[in-house]
Design a protein around this motif. Structure first.
Motif: not given
Length: 408
Positions: A257-259, A100-104
């Motif tokens: 940006l989610g988290t 999980p995290g920032l995607t391309p």
């Protein structure tokens, strides 16, 4: 395997030491181990005792190959890139391994200034007029329409590296020659005249949970002539400054940006309008993290880690006095024979933290980027003007002596 996080860390000159330690401490508090991925051939004392891997971090394929090896040996829950240039390669590694995290797609909004400005316009945010430097004639025509000066910069650069302010056609010709065959890596923008601010914020679930507005004390492009400084703005905000904070939420959230953590820059014009500059999906560089830690009581990188690992976490920031930070620089070049220490700086009135990266015997050369400096210090004061006064006192006290460097 026990849960772990991976931190992609570049220890050169101590620029990210405070961030790295903050992430490691936060993970440990939550019972999660840290794995460090470091540049090939480097050693980071702050990573002693941790699982360590090395790779050529300037080669995206090598970085991703190292991550592929690491995930077979550790249960990696999250990846934290501390350096701007690692944000996009890490996002691709996340996608490859389902982390999980920032995607391309989201990372491109924060890394490629062509994509960044187009997306900001779609969000209704004003940006500088720009053009692609396809031909010299196209750039010259743009400069005539926009009016000199214009700025030539890499579309995926950082710290003003290879960035040029161009004041007339003669300087444009010089900048064109410097770009050479790499002109497709650049963009050209109108020069924005205004007061420059940055917002350092933390997001959780797409919503801001912390935001600190700060004002630059200089033009970032003037790093060759004066040290870079920034001072927090916490009290008595103007309507324009409050609007900057509002636009930061629009931009960072709209970029996807989610988290995570973000550092975004804006210009407040004399007429009250606001122009978006750029944004990165990482904590502010240089001494911004220790300055916010001194003023607000939280480490941005550490809080990023906590927010990723604990969805219920919320930063417990204090308000505190106005806090500013400035780079340490010198017009003296050559081999350092004497230099003021960090301990001597922190003994000065109002200085709450400092770090001097250079030592006797190091060789000083003209800077090539805005973060090519000798160190930093953090001051606190009653207001913006008071902090500026303390900056001057520190500058007057900081001394560097050099001798001619030996010729190769």
């Amino acid at each position: 395997m026990n849960p772990s996080i991976l931190v992609v860390h570049r220890p050169a000159a101590g620029r990210y030491t405070t961030q790295f330690r903050g992430v490691v401490a936060a993970a440990a508090e939550l019972g999660v181990a840290t794995v460090a991925l470091l540049p090939a051939g480097s050693r980071a004392p702050e990573a002693d005792g941790l699982a360590r891997y090395h790779a050529d971090l300037d080669d995206p394929a090598a970085l991703r190959a190292a991550v592929a090896r690491i995930v077979t040996e550790h249960r990696i829950e999250r990846i934290f890139p501390l350096f701007e240039g690692d944000v996009l390669p890490v996002s691709r590694a996340r996608k490859e391994h389902g982390i999980p995290g920032l995607t391309p797609e989201q990372a491109l909004n924060f890394r490629d200034k062509n994509v960044m400005h187009r997306r900001a316009e779609e969000l209704g945010v004003r940006v500088a007029h720009s053009c692609r430097p396809d031909t010299l004639t196209a750039v010259a025509e743009f400069a005539e329409r926009a009016g000199y000066p214009v700025v030539v910069k890499p579309h995926a650069g950082w710290a003003c590296g290879n960035t040029y302010r161009v004041d007339d056609r003669a300087e444009l010709d010089l900048a064109w020659a410097k770009m050479g065959d790499d002109r497709h890596e650049y963009r050209v923008e109108e020069f924005i005249c205004g007061t420059e601010y940055h917002v350092d914020s933390l997001f959780q679930g797409g919503e801001p949970v912390f935001a600190q507005l700060s004002q630059y004390t200089y033009s970032v492009l003037d790093y060759l002539d004066e040290p870079g400084g920034t001072i927090s703005r916490k009290y008595g905000l103007t309507p324009g400054e409050r609007r900057v904070l509002d636009l930061n939420t629009v931009v960072v959230g709209g970029f996807g940006l989610g988290t995570g953590v973000a550092h975004a820059e804006f210009f407040l014009l004399d007429d009250g309008d606001i122009v978006f500059g750029e944004a990165g999906a990482r904590a502010g560089g240089g001494s911004i993290v220790p300055a916010i830690e001194a003023g607000r009581g939280i480490n941005l990188a550490g809080e990023w880690c906590r927010l990723e690992l604990d969805p219920g976490h919320r930063p417990a920031a204090r308000l505190g006095p106005e806090t500013g930070t400035e780079y340490l620089s010198s017009s003296q070049y050559g081999t350092i024979t004497a230099i003021t220490s960090a301990a001597e700086l922190t003994a000065l009135d109002g200085v709450v933290d400092a770090d001097v990266w250079k030592r006797v015997g190091d060789v000083l050369t003209p800077p090539t980027a805005s973060n090519d400096v000798l160190g930093w210090y953090v001051c606190e004061g009653a207001d913006f003007d008071d902090v500026c006064t303390r900056f001057k006192a520190v500058r007057d006290s900081f001394r560097v002596e050099t001798a001619p460097a030996p010729q190769p």
